[in-house]
Write a protein that holds these residues in place. Structure first.
Motif, PDB file in Angstrom:
ATOM      1  N   ASP A   6      -3.941 -19.044 -20.107  1.00  0.00           N
ATOM      2  CA  ASP A   6      -2.743 -19.418 -20.842  1.00  0.00           C
ATOM      3  C   ASP A   6      -1.652 -19.627 -19.796  1.00  0.00           C
ATOM      4  OD1 ASP A   6      -3.895 -19.250 -23.336  1.00  0.00           O
ATOM      5  OD2 ASP A   6      -3.315 -17.164 -23.652  1.00  0.00           O
ATOM      6  N   VAL A   7      -1.208 -20.865 -19.654  1.00  0.00           N
ATOM      7  CA  VAL A   7      -0.231 -21.213 -18.627  1.00  0.00           C
ATOM      8  C   VAL A   7       1.124 -21.426 -19.293  1.00  0.00           C
ATOM      9  CG1 VAL A   7       0.341 -22.774 -16.738  1.00  0.00           C
ATOM     10  CG2 VAL A   7      -2.055 -22.324 -17.298  1.00  0.00           C
ATOM     11  N   TYR A   8       2.142 -20.727 -18.798  1.00  0.00           N
ATOM     12  CA  TYR A   8       3.491 -20.842 -19.326  1.00  0.00           C
ATOM     13  C   TYR A   8       4.347 -21.684 -18.375  1.00  0.00           C
ATOM     14  CZ  TYR A   8       2.327 -17.193 -22.687  1.00  0.00           C
ATOM     15  OH  TYR A   8       1.758 -16.476 -23.708  1.00  0.00           O
ATOM     16  N   TYR A   9       5.104 -22.624 -18.972  1.00  0.00           N
ATOM     17  CA  TYR A   9       5.952 -23.528 -18.204  1.00  0.00           C
ATOM     18  C   TYR A   9       7.405 -23.317 -18.621  1.00  0.00           C
ATOM     19  CZ  TYR A   9       1.543 -26.072 -17.505  1.00  0.00           C
ATOM     20  OH  TYR A   9       0.252 -26.424 -17.197  1.00  0.00           O
ATOM     21  N   ASP A  10       8.328 -23.622 -17.695  1.00  0.00           N
ATOM     22  CA  ASP A  10       9.743 -23.608 -18.073  1.00  0.00           C
ATOM     23  C   ASP A  10      10.134 -24.971 -18.629  1.00  0.00           C
ATOM     24  OD1 ASP A  10      10.151 -25.329 -15.916  1.00  0.00           O
ATOM     25  OD2 ASP A  10      11.023 -23.792 -14.617  1.00  0.00           O
ATOM     26  N   SER A  11      11.409 -25.143 -18.947  1.00  0.00           N
ATOM     27  CA  SER A  11      11.870 -26.376 -19.577  1.00  0.00           C
ATOM     28  C   SER A  11      11.760 -27.591 -18.657  1.00  0.00           C
ATOM     29  CB  SER A  11      13.325 -26.217 -20.039  1.00  0.00           C
ATOM     30  OG  SER A  11      14.156 -25.888 -18.932  1.00  0.00           O
ATOM     31  N   LYS A  12      11.598 -27.359 -17.349  1.00  0.00           N
ATOM     32  CA  LYS A  12      11.458 -28.457 -16.395  1.00  0.00           C
ATOM     33  C   LYS A  12      10.007 -28.764 -16.081  1.00  0.00           C
ATOM     34  CE  LYS A  12      15.896 -27.408 -14.205  1.00  0.00           C
ATOM     35  NZ  LYS A  12      16.596 -27.003 -12.957  1.00  0.00           N
ATOM     36  N   GLY A  13       9.084 -28.049 -16.748  1.00  0.00           N
ATOM     37  CA  GLY A  13       7.663 -28.289 -16.531  1.00  0.00           C
ATOM     38  C   GLY A  13       7.067 -27.515 -15.380  1.00  0.00           C
ATOM     39  N   ASN A  14       7.811 -26.566 -14.814  1.00  0.00           N
ATOM     40  CA  ASN A  14       7.291 -25.752 -13.717  1.00  0.00           C
ATOM     41  C   ASN A  14       6.523 -24.564 -14.258  1.00  0.00           C
ATOM     42  OD1 ASN A  14       8.597 -27.318 -11.680  1.00  0.00           O
ATOM     43  ND2 ASN A  14      10.522 -26.285 -12.175  1.00  0.00           N
ATOM     44  N   VAL A  15       5.389 -24.247 -13.614  1.00  0.00           N
ATOM     45  CA  VAL A  15       4.597 -23.075 -14.000  1.00  0.00           C
ATOM     46  C   VAL A  15       5.388 -21.814 -13.653  1.00  0.00           C
ATOM     47  CG1 VAL A  15       2.471 -21.787 -13.603  1.00  0.00           C
ATOM     48  CG2 VAL A  15       2.428 -24.287 -13.611  1.00  0.00           C
ATOM     49  N   VAL A  16       5.453 -20.861 -14.606  1.00  0.00           N
ATOM     50  CA  VAL A  16       6.145 -19.601 -14.327  1.00  0.00           C
ATOM     51  C   VAL A  16       5.244 -18.386 -14.509  1.00  0.00           C
ATOM     52  CG1 VAL A  16       8.426 -20.514 -14.906  1.00  0.00           C
ATOM     53  CG2 VAL A  16       7.054 -19.416 -16.688  1.00  0.00           C
ATOM     54  N   TYR A  17       4.142 -18.541 -15.279  1.00  0.00           N
ATOM     55  CA  TYR A  17       3.313 -17.357 -15.532  1.00  0.00           C
ATOM     56  C   TYR A  17       1.956 -17.802 -16.066  1.00  0.00           C
ATOM     57  CZ  TYR A  17       1.998 -12.683 -17.174  1.00  0.00           C
ATOM     58  OH  TYR A  17       1.360 -11.491 -17.365  1.00  0.00           O
ATOM     59  N   LEU A  18       0.913 -17.046 -15.690  1.00  0.00           N
ATOM     60  CA  LEU A  18      -0.431 -17.279 -16.204  1.00  0.00           C
ATOM     61  C   LEU A  18      -1.010 -15.956 -16.667  1.00  0.00           C
ATOM     62  CD1 LEU A  18      -0.072 -19.134 -13.392  1.00  0.00           C
ATOM     63  CD2 LEU A  18      -2.254 -20.035 -14.202  1.00  0.00           C
ATOM     64  N   THR A  19      -1.755 -16.000 -17.771  1.00  0.00           N
ATOM     65  CA  THR A  19      -2.341 -14.770 -18.296  1.00  0.00           C
ATOM     66  C   THR A  19      -3.583 -15.105 -19.123  1.00  0.00           C
ATOM     67  OG1 THR A  19      -1.845 -12.709 -19.473  1.00  0.00           O
ATOM     68  CG2 THR A  19      -0.963 -14.742 -20.415  1.00  0.00           C
ATOM     69  N   ASN A  20      -4.308 -14.065 -19.525  1.00  0.00           N
ATOM     70  CA  ASN A  20      -5.449 -14.195 -20.436  1.00  0.00           C
ATOM     71  C   ASN A  20      -6.552 -15.106 -19.889  1.00  0.00           C
ATOM     72  OD1 ASN A  20      -6.897 -13.721 -22.781  1.00  0.00           O
ATOM     73  ND2 ASN A  20      -5.932 -15.428 -23.885  1.00  0.00           N
ATOM     74  N   PRO A  21      -7.176 -14.736 -18.751  1.00  0.00           N
ATOM     75  CA  PRO A  21      -8.249 -15.573 -18.195  1.00  0.00           C
ATOM     76  C   PRO A  21      -9.483 -15.592 -19.092  1.00  0.00           C
ATOM     77  CG  PRO A  21      -8.149 -13.464 -17.056  1.00  0.00           C
ATOM     78  CD  PRO A  21      -6.962 -13.509 -17.969  1.00  0.00           C
ATOM     79  N   LYS A  22     -10.166 -16.733 -19.145  1.00  0.00           N
ATOM     80  CA  LYS A  22     -11.360 -16.874 -19.984  1.00  0.00           C
ATOM     81  C   LYS A  22     -12.594 -16.278 -19.310  1.00  0.00           C
ATOM     82  CE  LYS A  22     -14.364 -20.356 -22.117  1.00  0.00           C
ATOM     83  NZ  LYS A  22     -14.574 -21.806 -22.358  1.00  0.00           N
TER      84      LYS A  22
END
Length: 774
Positions: free
Chosen positions: A235-251
């Protein structure tokens, strides 16, 4: 005990290697719920840690801090600048803009119409009220009485999931988990106090989330280093500018450890941090080593993360992320990071495509977390990529493991040496940096590597007793170069020695970027030392001479009237008019004045100012010329003719003595250059050429000094360098130079008589040397 210590150090290093690139805090690692929440919130800069690297989850939140948290979580951070508050107690407060914006958005309310109470601890009910308002709910839409109406809505939304609600004030943990829970909750619209679900989670105010598999192409991303997340689906989280800020919950599953065996049939054995060993059959899967493509053989002795499905022997390994140590250094003072630099310890740091420093690709862990945290004598392990791409990542692991003590035993076995310090035997490691010979009784600082082996030894003081008495003729402190002392020893030798920085007679003081090396020795101090033919004097001790002599002397029994004894072993030096002479007891007169070093009634050393039978004209032995090569700019202090073929020349501001052939052009020219500023070329201590330096001006008077210019003779303006070198020259009535010493830019004053030179910068007309004449 030693084994336990070794395991602890090793686990610390290995743990540092396991750190993912999202922010993590050591005081939340045992709380998996909080760790997940803080990871995401710090990525969005909603809640961050403290300068010491901690998060302080149990610390209570203030009303000002809560206003900032909800303002950022609402996605209004950029709009919170330069706002002034309607609350009287917010004027000039650091959170004034946040409180006012949150107030405008109806997320916060004051404790009265005119007061907000920014530094009050926020009550638990105030905290969850603000979070629910953040979702769009209002007092009017909820109806009922506060805080019961908001409490019921929080229960309905499951806002308190993983939170203990039985408390008066809200902690940083409480607020973090509440905001984290709220990010997945839907925003609502309120019209005429009617609540309408928008089906848009709070997260949409900050950015977005998507489920994505990270591949090698993603390593080009500049805003986040995705190396540690390769080959897995997140699960990849992006900010409003499209930059990656956090990743979690690996498959997929992951297993980390060190490769302990690599077989030709593509089987590897990996040992994790707790000693568990697993074997892996590797198909032809992608391998990344230090953030770039690698191959199977690169995995030897590397630290790896295996991404896999189910049983690896069924060919389910998806990919391998490896980190391999490329270098290890012990940080010197010159290695310390300088603000704005794009290198550290001689190595390039990651940069973006626009050549700016890329902090997202630089990862520092262990005993330091930023380049500025790294200290002198830290051990730094480098994990570098081989490529030259501007988005390459660099990983540093810092170890600060040192111990001070006295060496009590030294033993060598094979290629290793064992030093016993504080009752523990330490072995030199494979990366040991040899600096000097270490002896029993030396006080040392051991710098230890990740295996608890010695990587470097710094001598703090030497345990060996010095052998030779000497009298200090002069001593000179220095900036950045070594301090020095001119010493007349008990064998009649006179020589100028460099003094080792770690000798007992040198103190080092930092002055900005400079090191002031100050010797505690003074003229006519007695010392004991070990003379050296090359290098610096390390073993040297000041010898107190508190006994002042003014007594009659009996030459028959070699006794002073106070009972002190003199023998043929007594080191006796006589000074008259700045000339020193080594004496024997038979040369002493019947009355002596001076000072002495006394041991059990015996005079070990005697400095005489009065008491020689007849004024002897014994010459001071010539100093041994130094084996120096280079250029010297200075004035000639003195020329001594040694014999018909050779003379010795000494310059001001330089303790060395140089030879010159009397028949050479330099030897014939030198006597005519007294009182002039000269340039001398020296090869192995021999002057090959010497010439007068042509000045930009004759001796002129300064009218006024400005920041970059000076006015001379009330007419001409001369530009001068910020790093201008200044000397102060003293002349007698006849115009002969009798003193020449270093000055500073502050000595350039209106009314000073100066001579100006342009020596550097390709004769650019900028004055870089000034001689002030007194």
């Amino acid at each position: 005990m030693k084994k336990t210590l070794f395991i602890m150090i090793l686990i610390i290093i290995l743990s540092a290697m396991n750190t993912a690139y999202a922010k993590s805090f050591p005081d939340v690692t045992k709380d998996s719920i909080l760790q997940e929440a803080v990871g995401m919130l710090s990525g969005y800069k909603i809640m961050e840690g403290y300068p010491d690297g901690s998060f302080k989850p149990d610390k209570n939140v203030t009303r000002a801090e809560m206003a900032k948290i909800v303002t950022v979580a609402a996605g209004w951070f950029e709009y919170s600048k330069n706002m002034t508050s309607v609350y009287e107690d917010m004027t000039g407060h650091w959170a004034e803009s946040y409180v006012e914006l949150a107030n405008v958005l109806n997320i916060v309310k004051g404790i009265s119409p005119n007061l907000y109470g920014p530094d009050n601890l926020i009550k638990f009910e105030e905290a969850y009220t603000m979070v629910i308002r953040l979702l769009g709910y209002t007092d009017e839409a909820l109806g009922g009485n506060w805080p019961q109406n908001y409490y019921q809505k929080a229960l309905e939304l499951n806002l308190f999931r993983n939170i203990d609600t039985n408390k008066e004030f809200a902690s940083r943990r409480d607020v973090s988990v509440m905001i984290y829970n709220a990010l997945s909750m839907n925003l609502v619209d309120i019209k005429e106090n009617k609540i309408t679900q928008t089906n848009k989670p709070l997260l949409t105010k900050l950015g977005k989330k998507e489920n994505k598999e990270i591949n090698i192409g993603d390593l080009k991303t500049e805003s986040f280093d995705l190396t540690d997340y390769l080959f897995n689906k997140w699960d990849v989280y992006y900010d409003s500018k499209g930059n990656v800020v956090y990743l979690t919950n690996p498959k997929y599953n992951e297993f980390s450890g060190r490769v302990t065996s690599l077989l030709s049939n593509r089987v590897i054995f990996v040992t994790d941090d707790y000693g568990n060993v697993r074997a892996w059959q590797l198909p032809n899967v992608p391998i990344v080593v230090n953030s770039e493509r690698g191959n199977f053989n690169d995995l030897e002795n590397s630290r790896i993360k295996i991404v896999y499905e189910n049983d690896s022997f069924n060919g389910d390994v998806i990919g391998i992320i490896a980190y391999k140590e490329t270098d290890v250094i012990v940080v010197d003072r010159d290695d310390l990071y300088k603000e704005g630099s794009k290198t550290f310890a001689g190595k390039s740091l990651p940069t973006k495509s626009n050549y700016e420093m890329n902090h997202n690709k630089l990862h520092i862990s262990g005993d330091a977390h930023t380049l500025k945290d790294i200290q002198e004598n830290d051990v730094v392990y480098f994990y570098e990529s081989k490529g030259s791409s501007k988005v390459d990542a660099l990983k540093l692991v810092v170890l600060r493991k040192q111990t001070d003590g006295t060496v009590t035993n030294v033993q060598t076995e094979g290629s290793s040496t064992f030093y016993t310090v504080n009752g523990i035997s330490y072995k030199t490691g494979d990366s040991f940096i040899s600096t000097e010979k270490i002896s029993v009784n030396d006080k040392v600082k051991l710098i230890l590597d990740k295996n608890n082996n010695i990587i470097k030894i710094n001598v703090l003081s030497y345990g060996k007793n010095p052998t030779t008495l000497g009298l200090v003729i002069s001593a000179t402190s220095s900036k950045n170069s070594s301090a020095s002392a001119r010493i007349f020893d008990q064998n009649g030798n006179l020589r100028t020695y460099s003094l080792a920085d770690n000798s007992s007679v040198v103190n080092i003081v930092e002055s900005g970027s400079d090191l002031l090396k100050q010797t505690t020795l003074k003229k006519n101090d007695f010392i004991k030392f070990d003379p050296v033919s090359g290098g610096s004097v390390k073993i040297i001790n000041f010898v107190p001479s508190t006994h002042y002599i003014a007594y009659n002397y009996n030459e028959h029994d070699r006794t002073l009237s106070n009972g002190y004894k003199i023998s043929s072993d007594t080191f006796i030096v006589y000074e008259s008019g700045g000339r020193y002479q080594l004496l024997q007891p038979s040369q002493l007169d019947t009355y002596l004045e001076g000072k002495a070093v006394i041991s059990n009634g015996h005079m070990d050393a005697l400095y005489l100012s009065k008491g020689i039978k007849s004024a002897s004209d014994v010459e001071i032995p010539a100093e041994t010329p130094q084996n120096y090569s280079g250029k010297i700019y200075s004035m000639i202090k003195g020329i001594t003719k040694v014999n018909d073929t050779t003379s010795h020349i000494q310059f001001y501001e330089n303790s060395n003595v140089f030879s010159v052939s009397n028949t050479s052009a330099a030897g014939k020219t030198a006597p005519y250059l007294a009182n002039s500023y000269v340039k001398a070329d020296i090869v192995n201590g021999v002057i090959t050429t010497i010439e007068r330096v042509t000045p930009e001006t004759d001796r002129v008077k300064i009218t006024q000094v400005y920041s970059t210019q000076m006015q001379i003779d009330s007419i001409t303006y001369m530009e001068y360098a910020d790093s201008i070198t200044v000397y102060i020259c003293t002349v007698d009535k006849a115009g002969n130079v009798i003193g020449f010493k270093s000055g500073s830019k502050s000595d350039l004053k209106s009314g000073s008589t100066v001579q100006l030179y342009d020596l550097y910068g390709g004769f650019d007309g900028i004055v870089d040397v000034a001689i002030i004449y007194n």
